[in-house]
Enzyme design. Structure first.
Site, PDB file in Angstrom:
ATOM      1  N   ARG A 163      -8.928   8.744 -11.867  1.00  0.00           N
ATOM      2  CA  ARG A 163      -9.782  10.131 -11.377  1.00  0.00           C
ATOM      3  C   ARG A 163     -11.401   9.934 -11.340  1.00  0.00           C
ATOM      4  NH1 ARG A 163      -8.440  13.921 -16.214  1.00  0.00           N
ATOM      5  NH2 ARG A 163      -8.175  12.043 -17.169  1.00  0.00           N
ATOM      6  N   GLU A 164     -11.707   8.446 -10.742  1.00  0.00           N
ATOM      7  CA  GLU A 164     -13.066   8.044 -10.666  1.00  0.00           C
ATOM      8  C   GLU A 164     -13.902   8.985  -9.964  1.00  0.00           C
ATOM      9  OE1 GLU A 164     -10.157   6.403  -9.722  1.00  0.00           O
ATOM     10  OE2 GLU A 164     -10.374   4.383 -10.678  1.00  0.00           O
ATOM     11  N   CYS A 193      -1.492  37.728 -13.574  1.00  0.00           N
ATOM     12  CA  CYS A 193      -2.697  37.321 -13.365  1.00  0.00           C
ATOM     13  C   CYS A 193      -3.654  37.864 -12.029  1.00  0.00           C
ATOM     14  CB  CYS A 193      -3.087  36.038 -13.290  1.00  0.00           C
ATOM     15  SG  CYS A 193      -3.066  35.191 -15.065  1.00  0.00           S
ATOM     16  N   HIS A 227     -13.432  36.585 -16.259  1.00  0.00           N
ATOM     17  CA  HIS A 227     -13.767  35.636 -15.430  1.00  0.00           C
ATOM     18  C   HIS A 227     -15.320  35.339 -15.497  1.00  0.00           C
ATOM     19  CE1 HIS A 227      -9.764  36.732 -14.497  1.00  0.00           C
ATOM     20  NE2 HIS A 227      -9.739  35.465 -14.498  1.00  0.00           N
TER      21      HIS A 227
HETATM   22  N1  GLN Z   1      -1.239  33.917 -22.707  1.00  0.00           N
HETATM   23  C1  GLN Z   1      -2.067  33.301 -21.945  1.00  0.00           C
HETATM   24  C2  GLN Z   1      -3.427  33.243 -22.380  1.00  0.00           C
HETATM   25  O1  GLN Z   1      -4.080  34.132 -23.057  1.00  0.00           O
HETATM   26  C3  GLN Z   1      -1.954  33.805 -20.483  1.00  0.00           C
HETATM   27  C4  GLN Z   1      -2.947  32.902 -19.469  1.00  0.00           C
HETATM   28  C5  GLN Z   1      -2.927  33.155 -18.152  1.00  0.00           C
HETATM   29  O2  GLN Z   1      -2.490  34.326 -17.867  1.00  0.00           O
HETATM   30  N2  GLN Z   1      -3.075  32.240 -17.030  1.00  0.00           N
HETATM   31  O3  GLN Z   1      -4.152  32.431 -22.181  1.00  0.00           O
HETATM   32 ZN    ZN Z   2      -4.068  36.005 -16.779  1.00  0.00          ZN
END
Ligand code: GLN
Ligand code: ZN
Length: 759
Positions: free
Chosen positions: A23-24, A648, A699
């Protein structure tokens, strides 16, 4: 350079890993971003990696070596630069490399371009933006420089570029521009200019990647490809053209390409089929680059059957070259550092370097006869036989139990019966508040894990520290007034790896890093055998958390589809069967959690949509087994135990029906950015379960106000009755800071209380 002079090549790969065997490149780019090293230093590391990669490929016996597959971040972004298609907003960054990184990652003033998954891999590419002001203009400095470098090193270099059709179909229209593909003709001219430049620079071959031909993204793709390659093929001043398709069967795209004047066509013969090749008579005058070595997964090739496949093609094509099914970007560099594996297991595997050796051996057998590689064939046969007979690949108990459960039907009680039983057990207020599972991974947590790995602390001390974290997180949630608590997942490095490490049938690699995006790498576990659960995996943490509070603590598990999606999975049985084995292990865990007094269990499936097949015809059968595996994993508990799931994403598209079919009691989804449109989508298909559209976008570091979250909830209440609506963030909190999370969750609880007053 005229077209006809280039000799067909016989052995190649479509691309190589580039992050560095240690991973340089990751370290160097991150150091550069942090201001610890300068550009010269970064460029030196990059040049060294390119040099070593090419030298190894040539030394292994490839007679055509891909160049320009190196990237400081991503090949789609490189292509946007090549075509002069970076958005205007990055133009203010004067330095070229910094402008490139600004497009990829943003900076204080500039929003980055979006990133999304590259076909069905775990790699993510930067999505180019094509607006009304995008003016294509050739900028071939990078590809010419790399070609030059390789030539100076004496390498039989073949520049690789992403094709115009794939580039436009994967780009996104911005500022009310029409679909980017309307600019295909104009862009094809730019590629024509590039081909002339490459010919001037002495390139005999060029590889143009058109993986979009293996998808259903556009029904017009085959016809458009035919137009593009008729035009490029008709140019008199160009290298020989090799159009590569990969990640599946090009279908009608293959015959379309074969009708054009291009000299070579690449097909994926691991995930696609030989039949379509044999059916395209125009291939009789072409070089076929037969992708018989799997570039997408880490299993050793069965050389004998690969040779049989190759032999069956000999009569149908002009000349035959051996290749990989796709770029080796998607597998780790080499097996060499994997010293911890037993001999049998090791003999079943081939990482990047080993795959190159396989390609070279197969090409040699085509040239000199199979006796020339008799030893390699014998070793491959021995590996195939060992894999077939290894007891770890056939656990009769696991198989018998799955058969018994699926025959009986992996169903729970009716939704109404479950709701009644759960209401009586849980006594939750309307609009219950909860989180998605993880709390911030603090410095202390990371330190504890590192110290355990380094042997500075023992298991007992590690457990003590994790429990201290759990106690903190429980106290925090009680103070905040959340209704359904979580233990916070401090003990999990990664939501898949954590389970893979504890299940039989998996192993973790020592150094099997694969680029996920930019400088980010992942080390997927390898699912090699029948999966079973030697012991409970989460019960200790969940029950400890539950012992600290009277509020229900939600047990937290990763679902079977997500575990498969983020692992390298065995290829000797259907994915559906493997998914059921993982599901059985998760099911056993839910039963143990329930027996230990846990009343709410979440089974996360953030990757449900990721594994969706590229071709529509394959999608329903995937969704059937994916839903089946989820239901197998969640149907072992009583009606009074509440099952949650978490996804997600908010644009469900093809998977919306499957989300309802999962039959979870409560589904939390990302929605903070999409303003509750998801609820309308769910209503449209008659979804009747509990639903928690995320009201806090994790996010972003921004702390959302009580007012805005209460407003989102009131909006949601117009689409969903109060009895079904949950209040939660849109994903786990592990990447956030504790103070942001504390402030945001305090507002979230206040918003729920506020929204409850109107009921
Ligand atoms: N339960 C996981 C968390 O809270 C769900 C993560 C995800 O949705 N990628 O981190
Ligand atoms: Zn999520």
């Amino acid at each position: 350079m005229s077209t006809q002079t280039a000799q067909p090549f016989t052995a190649t790969v479509l691309g190589s890993p580039r992050i560095g065997p240690r991973r340089e490149l990751k370290r160097a780019t991150e150091s550069y971003w942090a201001g610890r090293i300068g550009q010269d230093e970064l460029k030196k590391v990059a040049a060294g990696l390119r040099r070593d990669t090419w030298a190894q490929l040539a030394a292994a016996g490839l007679d055509s070596v891909p160049v320009n597959t190196f990237s400081y971040y991503d090949q789609m972004l490189d292509t946007a630069v090549l075509l002069g298609a970076l958005p205007a907003r990055v133009g203010e960054v004067a330095d070229e490399l910094d402008r490139y990184f600004a497009a990829a990652r943003g900076n204080a003033e500039i929003a980055p371009l979006e990133m999304t998954k590259w076909f069905d891999t775990n790699y993510h590419y930067i999505v180019p933006e094509i607006g009304p002001d995008t003016k294509f203009a050739l900028n071939p400095a990078k590809v010419l420089a790399e070609l030059n470098e390789a030539q100076a090193q004496g390498i039989p270099a073949r520049p690789v570029i992403i094709g115009p059709l794939t580039f436009l179909l994967l780009s996104k229209a911005v500022d009310d521009a029409p679909a980017p593909v309307v600019r295909l003709d104009e862009l094809t001219d730019v590629y024509g200019e590039l081909l002339a430049k490459l010919a001037d620079a002495g390139a005999e071959w060029v590889q143009i990647d058109e993986p979009v031909l293996v998808t259903d993204i556009s029904a017009d793709a085959p016809a458009l490809a035919e137009q593009v390659y008729n035009r490029l093929g008709a140019l008199s001043h160009r290298p020989s053209i090799f159009v590569a398709t990969y990640f599946g069967d090009p279908g009608a795209g293959l015959a379309a390409l074969a009708r054009t004047p291009v000299e070579a066509i690449g097909v994926d013969l691991v995930y696609g089929s030989v039949a379509s090749v044999v059916a395209a008579p125009e291939l009789a005058s072409k070089t076929l680059v037969a992708g018989v070595v799997d570039g997408h997964n880490i299993w050793r090739s069965d050389l004998q059957s690969a040779l049989a496949k190759l032999a069956s093609l000999l009569g149908s094509v002009g000349s035959l070259a051996v290749g990989t099914s796709c770029s080796l970007l998607h597998v780790p560099y080499s097996l060499e550092p994997e010293t911890g594996l037993d001999d049998a297991l090791r003999s079943w595997l081939a990482f990047g370097a080993e795959k190159v050796t396989e390609v070279a051996a197969l090409a040699r057998a085509l040239k000199e006869g199979r006796e020339a590689i008799a030893d390699a064939i014998a070793a491959s046969n021995a590996a195939v036989a060992s894999r077939k007979s290894d007891p770890r690949l056939n656990n009769a108990d696991v198989r018998g139990r799955i058969a018994a459960i699926t025959t009986a039907g992996a169903n729970r009680g009716s939704a109404a019966a479950r709701r009644a039983a759960q209401d009586e057990r849980l006594h939750l207020p309307p609009l219950p508040t909860t989180t998605i599972g993880s709390f911030p991974q603090t410095v202390d947590i990371r330190k504890a894990r590192a110290s355990l790995v380094a042997g500075e602390i023992d298991e007992a001390e590690y457990t003590r520290r994790m429990k201290a974290e759990i106690a903190d997180v429980i106290k925090l949630q009680e103070n905040l007034g959340l209704d359904v608590l979580v233990h916070g997942e401090p003990e999990r490095n990664d939501m898949v790896q954590y389970f893979a490490e504890q299940l039989d049938g998996f192993f973790a690699t020592a150094n099997g890093w694969v680029q996920s995006y930019g400088s980010r790498c992942v080390r997927p576990p390898v699912l090699f055998g029948d999966v079973s659960r030697p012991h409970a995996m989460t019960v200790e943490w969940a029950t400890y958390a539950q012992s600290l509070t009277d509020k229900p603590v939600k047990g937290m598990l990763t679902g079977p589809v997500t575990i498969l999606a983020w692992s390298f999975v065995r290829d000797d049985q259907p994915m559906a069967d493997t998914a059921d084995q993982v599901a059985l292990a998760i099911r056993d865990e839910t039963v143990d959690l329930e027996a230990a007094g846990i009343a709410v269990i979440q089974v996360d499936e953030p990757a449900l949509r990721e594994l969706l097949p590229l071709r529509q015809v394959d999608q329903q059968s995937y969704l059937d087994w994916a839903v089946g595996a989820f239901r197998l994993s969640t149907s072992g508990v009583q009606d009074a135990t509440q099952i949650h799931t978490h996804l997600c994403y908010s644009e469900f598209g093809e998977v919306i029906g499957a989300i309802a079919d999962l039959d979870a009691d409560v589904t939390s989804i990302e929605a903070a950015r999409s303003h509750m449109e998801v609820l309308d989508d769910l209503n449209a298909i008659g979804f009747a379960g509990g639903v928690g559209p995320g009201v806090y976008d994790i996010h972003s570091p921004r702390v959302p106000s009580t007012g805005e979250m209460a407003a989102s909830l009131r909006e949601a209440l117009e689409a969903v009755p109060a009895q079904r609506l949950w209040v939660n963030p849109d994903c786990g909190l592990k990447t956030r800071k504790t103070d942001e999370v504390t402030a945001s969750l305090a507002n979230l609880v206040a918003a729920a209380k506020d929204a409850r007053t109107g009921l």
